[in-house]
Scaffold this motif. Structure first.
Motif, PDB file in Angstrom:
ATOM      1  N   VAL A  58       0.840  -1.193   0.000  1.00  0.00           N
ATOM      2  CA  VAL A  58       0.000   0.000   0.000  1.00  0.00           C
ATOM      3  C   VAL A  58       0.876   1.244   0.000  1.00  0.00           C
ATOM      4  O   VAL A  58       1.808   1.381   0.806  1.00  0.00           O
ATOM      5  CB  VAL A  58      -0.935   0.022   1.219  1.00  0.00           C
ATOM      6  N   ASP A  59       0.566   2.159  -0.928  1.00  0.00           N
ATOM      7  CA  ASP A  59       1.275   3.433  -1.045  1.00  0.00           C
ATOM      8  C   ASP A  59       0.297   4.569  -0.759  1.00  0.00           C
ATOM      9  O   ASP A  59      -0.915   4.419  -0.974  1.00  0.00           O
ATOM     10  CB  ASP A  59       1.853   3.569  -2.463  1.00  0.00           C
ATOM     11  N   LEU A  60       0.810   5.690  -0.300  1.00  0.00           N
ATOM     12  CA  LEU A  60      -0.066   6.822   0.020  1.00  0.00           C
ATOM     13  C   LEU A  60      -0.893   7.247  -1.190  1.00  0.00           C
ATOM     14  O   LEU A  60      -2.059   7.644  -1.051  1.00  0.00           O
ATOM     15  CB  LEU A  60       0.775   7.997   0.533  1.00  0.00           C
ATOM     16  N   THR A  61      -0.331   7.152  -2.392  1.00  0.00           N
ATOM     17  CA  THR A  61      -1.058   7.556  -3.592  1.00  0.00           C
ATOM     18  C   THR A  61      -2.221   6.630  -3.911  1.00  0.00           C
ATOM     19  O   THR A  61      -3.114   6.985  -4.688  1.00  0.00           O
ATOM     20  CB  THR A  61      -0.120   7.598  -4.816  1.00  0.00           C
ATOM     21  N   ASN A  62      -2.260   5.442  -3.309  1.00  0.00           N
ATOM     22  CA  ASN A  62      -3.360   4.500  -3.540  1.00  0.00           C
ATOM     23  C   ASN A  62      -4.656   4.931  -2.863  1.00  0.00           C
ATOM     24  O   ASN A  62      -5.750   4.568  -3.301  1.00  0.00           O
ATOM     25  CB  ASN A  62      -3.011   3.111  -3.013  1.00  0.00           C
ATOM     26  N   LEU A  63      -4.542   5.695  -1.786  1.00  0.00           N
ATOM     27  CA  LEU A  63      -5.685   5.910  -0.901  1.00  0.00           C
ATOM     28  C   LEU A  63      -6.770   6.786  -1.514  1.00  0.00           C
ATOM     29  O   LEU A  63      -7.896   6.819  -1.019  1.00  0.00           O
ATOM     30  CB  LEU A  63      -5.216   6.507   0.428  1.00  0.00           C
ATOM     31  N   GLN A  64      -6.465   7.481  -2.602  1.00  0.00           N
ATOM     32  CA  GLN A  64      -7.463   8.309  -3.285  1.00  0.00           C
ATOM     33  C   GLN A  64      -8.577   7.475  -3.898  1.00  0.00           C
ATOM     34  O   GLN A  64      -9.685   7.953  -4.120  1.00  0.00           O
ATOM     35  CB  GLN A  64      -6.748   9.161  -4.361  1.00  0.00           C
ATOM     36  N   GLN A  71      -8.385   3.423  -3.642  1.00  0.00           N
ATOM     37  CA  GLN A  71      -8.359   2.019  -3.215  1.00  0.00           C
ATOM     38  C   GLN A  71      -8.936   1.925  -1.804  1.00  0.00           C
ATOM     39  O   GLN A  71      -8.219   1.834  -0.814  1.00  0.00           O
ATOM     40  CB  GLN A  71      -6.939   1.473  -3.309  1.00  0.00           C
ATOM     41  N   ILE A  72     -10.266   1.929  -1.741  1.00  0.00           N
ATOM     42  CA  ILE A  72     -10.964   2.196  -0.481  1.00  0.00           C
ATOM     43  C   ILE A  72     -10.914   1.049   0.519  1.00  0.00           C
ATOM     44  O   ILE A  72     -11.386   1.202   1.645  1.00  0.00           O
ATOM     45  CB  ILE A  72     -12.435   2.581  -0.757  1.00  0.00           C
ATOM     46  N   ILE A  73     -10.332  -0.062   0.162  1.00  0.00           N
ATOM     47  CA  ILE A  73     -10.187  -1.160   1.122  1.00  0.00           C
ATOM     48  C   ILE A  73      -9.009  -0.900   2.066  1.00  0.00           C
ATOM     49  O   ILE A  73      -8.917  -1.487   3.135  1.00  0.00           O
ATOM     50  CB  ILE A  73     -10.007  -2.509   0.391  1.00  0.00           C
ATOM     51  N   HIS A  74      -8.109   0.001   1.671  1.00  0.00           N
ATOM     52  CA  HIS A  74      -6.918   0.319   2.463  1.00  0.00           C
ATOM     53  C   HIS A  74      -7.105   1.656   3.174  1.00  0.00           C
ATOM     54  O   HIS A  74      -7.916   2.488   2.772  1.00  0.00           O
ATOM     55  CB  HIS A  74      -5.685   0.386   1.555  1.00  0.00           C
ATOM     56  N   ASP A  75      -6.315   1.888   4.243  1.00  0.00           N
ATOM     57  CA  ASP A  75      -6.377   3.156   4.946  1.00  0.00           C
ATOM     58  C   ASP A  75      -4.975   3.660   5.258  1.00  0.00           C
ATOM     59  O   ASP A  75      -3.976   3.016   4.911  1.00  0.00           O
ATOM     60  CB  ASP A  75      -7.214   3.034   6.225  1.00  0.00           C
ATOM     61  N   THR A  76      -4.885   4.796   5.885  1.00  0.00           N
ATOM     62  CA  THR A  76      -3.584   5.426   6.138  1.00  0.00           C
ATOM     63  C   THR A  76      -2.670   4.537   6.963  1.00  0.00           C
ATOM     64  O   THR A  76      -1.457   4.474   6.731  1.00  0.00           O
ATOM     65  CB  THR A  76      -3.797   6.780   6.850  1.00  0.00           C
ATOM     66  N   ASP A  77      -3.224   3.815   7.910  1.00  0.00           N
ATOM     67  CA  ASP A  77      -2.412   2.928   8.739  1.00  0.00           C
ATOM     68  C   ASP A  77      -1.867   1.729   7.954  1.00  0.00           C
ATOM     69  O   ASP A  77      -0.979   1.030   8.448  1.00  0.00           O
ATOM     70  CB  ASP A  77      -3.232   2.409   9.928  1.00  0.00           C
ATOM     71  N   SER A  78      -2.410   1.488   6.757  1.00  0.00           N
ATOM     72  CA  SER A  78      -1.972   0.355   5.942  1.00  0.00           C
ATOM     73  C   SER A  78      -0.793   0.684   5.047  1.00  0.00           C
ATOM     74  O   SER A  78      -0.238  -0.215   4.403  1.00  0.00           O
ATOM     75  CB  SER A  78      -3.134  -0.138   5.054  1.00  0.00           C
ATOM     76  N   VAL A  79      -0.415   1.954   4.956  1.00  0.00           N
ATOM     77  CA  VAL A  79       0.686   2.344   4.065  1.00  0.00           C
ATOM     78  C   VAL A  79       1.949   1.564   4.435  1.00  0.00           C
ATOM     79  O   VAL A  79       2.353   1.509   5.594  1.00  0.00           O
ATOM     80  CB  VAL A  79       0.939   3.868   4.147  1.00  0.00           C
ATOM     81  N   GLY A  80       2.535   0.916   3.426  1.00  0.00           N
ATOM     82  CA  GLY A  80       3.724   0.099   3.635  1.00  0.00           C
ATOM     83  C   GLY A  80       3.423  -1.375   3.839  1.00  0.00           C
ATOM     84  O   GLY A  80       4.326  -2.209   3.719  1.00  0.00           O
ATOM     85  N   LEU A  81       2.173  -1.716   4.136  1.00  0.00           N
ATOM     86  CA  LEU A  81       1.793  -3.112   4.314  1.00  0.00           C
ATOM     87  C   LEU A  81       1.516  -3.778   2.972  1.00  0.00           C
ATOM     88  O   LEU A  81       1.213  -3.123   1.981  1.00  0.00           O
ATOM     89  CB  LEU A  81       0.539  -3.228   5.178  1.00  0.00           C
ATOM     90  N   SER A  82       1.592  -5.090   2.960  1.00  0.00           N
ATOM     91  CA  SER A  82       1.131  -5.850   1.810  1.00  0.00           C
ATOM     92  C   SER A  82      -0.344  -5.543   1.567  1.00  0.00           C
ATOM     93  O   SER A  82      -1.141  -5.478   2.503  1.00  0.00           O
ATOM     94  CB  SER A  82       1.302  -7.353   2.089  1.00  0.00           C
ATOM     95  N   LYS A  83      -0.705  -5.334   0.301  1.00  0.00           N
ATOM     96  CA  LYS A  83      -2.115  -5.077  -0.005  1.00  0.00           C
ATOM     97  C   LYS A  83      -2.992  -6.256   0.390  1.00  0.00           C
ATOM     98  O   LYS A  83      -4.140  -6.067   0.799  1.00  0.00           O
ATOM     99  CB  LYS A  83      -2.283  -4.751  -1.495  1.00  0.00           C
ATOM    100  N   VAL A  84      -2.462  -7.450   0.256  1.00  0.00           N
ATOM    101  CA  VAL A  84      -3.220  -8.630   0.661  1.00  0.00           C
ATOM    102  C   VAL A  84      -3.503  -8.596   2.158  1.00  0.00           C
ATOM    103  O   VAL A  84      -4.632  -8.822   2.611  1.00  0.00           O
ATOM    104  CB  VAL A  84      -2.485  -9.922   0.272  1.00  0.00           C
ATOM    105  N   ASP A  85      -2.474  -8.308   2.957  1.00  0.00           N
ATOM    106  CA  ASP A  85      -2.664  -8.266   4.410  1.00  0.00           C
ATOM    107  C   ASP A  85      -3.603  -7.137   4.823  1.00  0.00           C
ATOM    108  O   ASP A  85      -4.441  -7.304   5.718  1.00  0.00           O
ATOM    109  CB  ASP A  85      -1.312  -8.104   5.108  1.00  0.00           C
ATOM    110  N   SER A  86      -3.469  -5.988   4.172  1.00  0.00           N
ATOM    111  CA  SER A  86      -4.349  -4.864   4.458  1.00  0.00           C
ATOM    112  C   SER A  86      -5.791  -5.220   4.143  1.00  0.00           C
ATOM    113  O   SER A  86      -6.708  -4.964   4.946  1.00  0.00           O
ATOM    114  CB  SER A  86      -3.923  -3.646   3.633  1.00  0.00           C
ATOM    115  N   ALA A  87      -6.006  -5.858   2.988  1.00  0.00           N
ATOM    116  CA  ALA A  87      -7.358  -6.241   2.590  1.00  0.00           C
ATOM    117  C   ALA A  87      -7.935  -7.305   3.518  1.00  0.00           C
ATOM    118  O   ALA A  87      -9.114  -7.245   3.889  1.00  0.00           O
ATOM    119  CB  ALA A  87      -7.349  -6.747   1.149  1.00  0.00           C
ATOM    120  N   MET A  88      -7.106  -8.264   3.897  1.00  0.00           N
ATOM    121  CA  MET A  88      -7.591  -9.327   4.780  1.00  0.00           C
ATOM    122  C   MET A  88      -8.035  -8.759   6.125  1.00  0.00           C
ATOM    123  O   MET A  88      -9.043  -9.211   6.698  1.00  0.00           O
ATOM    124  CB  MET A  88      -6.508 -10.389   4.966  1.00  0.00           C
ATOM    125  N   ARG A  89      -7.326  -7.793   6.628  1.00  0.00           N
ATOM    126  CA  ARG A  89      -7.703  -7.173   7.900  1.00  0.00           C
ATOM    127  C   ARG A  89      -9.076  -6.509   7.795  1.00  0.00           C
ATOM    128  O   ARG A  89      -9.939  -6.685   8.664  1.00  0.00           O
ATOM    129  CB  ARG A  89      -6.645  -6.140   8.295  1.00  0.00           C
TER     130      ARG A  89
END
Length: 254
Positions: free
Chosen positions: A67-73, A75-93
């Motif tokens: 997850v990158d900060l530019t994704n958050l505009q 990619q609504i499954i991710h949030d600010t606390d997810s930046v740097g995490l695997s997208k899979v792990d962020s989504a699973m959470r």
């Protein structure tokens, strides 16, 4: 997985079950279904959220990115606390918080031909939410080989596209029938830009098409290409025919 709905599931999915097109039988089919989502970005975010909320029993999540900060505009499954995490792990959470009854299967690394083929064989429907032509071609080939329906979406700038390719149907084209070899110079959202609600719209429609295929209701978007013009809020539909000489699906129904 038990072929029954418990009291909590009956309550959770009650608004869906009320639909005569879904009912108890359709909800049970969703519970027993498995999907593969390729890409957990702008398209994959609403796809995953809606399918988990709808009660699809098993979801395979494939993305090798973080997850990158530019994704958050968008990619609504991710949030600010997810930046740097695997997208899979962020989504699973996020998905686990929405519906803990759904089984989540992670695919955190880029798939090669063999691993992609195995992942496609293991599910009932594949949703291509990727952002590049080479991945779409590879996913399409794997779906044709395995006889699995593919829900394909794309969005860039202010334009979106959506179609369903179902190799179980003799009349259905595949992705290659429509796009051929594509263009190596194809732009991505990071180069051309995209408006957030557009990918949300396309992804939501992908989720709807998947639910129709899994629960067995409605008319899937097979043999039709939906074109979305977000600038003018216009929708257009084109008929797409199967190419008998297609190098990917041409010999499938001979």
């Amino acid at each position: 997985m038990p072929a029954v709905l418990n009291d909590q599931e009956l309550l959770r999915y009650s608004r869906q079950i009320l639909l005569q097109h879904v009912d108890i039988d359709g909800q049970l089919r969703l519970k027993q279904s498995r999907v593969l989502i390729i890409g957990l970005g702008g398209l994959g975010a609403p796809v995953a959220l809606y399918l988990a909320a709808a009660g699809v029993g098993e979801m395979h999540l494939a993305d090798f990115d973080t997850v990158d900060l530019t994704n958050l505009q968008r990619q609504i499954i991710h949030d600010t606390d997810s930046v740097g995490l695997s997208k899979v792990d962020s989504a699973m959470r996020r998905l686990g918080a929405i519906n803990p009854e759904v089984r989540l299967v992670p695919h955190r690394v880029a798939m090669d031909e063999d691993s992609l083929a195995a992942a496609v064989v293991a599910v009932d429907v594949v949703l291509d939410c990727s952002d590049n032509f080479s991945t779409r071609e590879a996913v399409n080939a794997a779906c044709v080989a395995a006889g699995k329906p593919l829900v394909s979406g794309a969005a860039i700038r202010l334009e979106g596209q959506l179609s369903v390719f179902d190799p179980r149907r003799p009349e259905s084209p595949c992705y290659h029938c429509l796009y051929g070899h594509g263009s190596e110079a194809e732009l991505t959202c990071s180069e051309a830009g995209v408006i957030g609600p557009l990918v949300g719209l396309v992804g939501s429609l992908q989720a709807l098409e998947a639910l129709k295929l899994l629960a067995g209701f409605g008319e899937p978007l097979v043999g039709r290409l939906l074109l979305i013009d977000a600038l003018g809020t216009r929708f257009r539909e084109l008929r797409v025919k199967r190419d008998p000489g297609c190098s990917v699906c041409g010999g499938q129904h001979e």
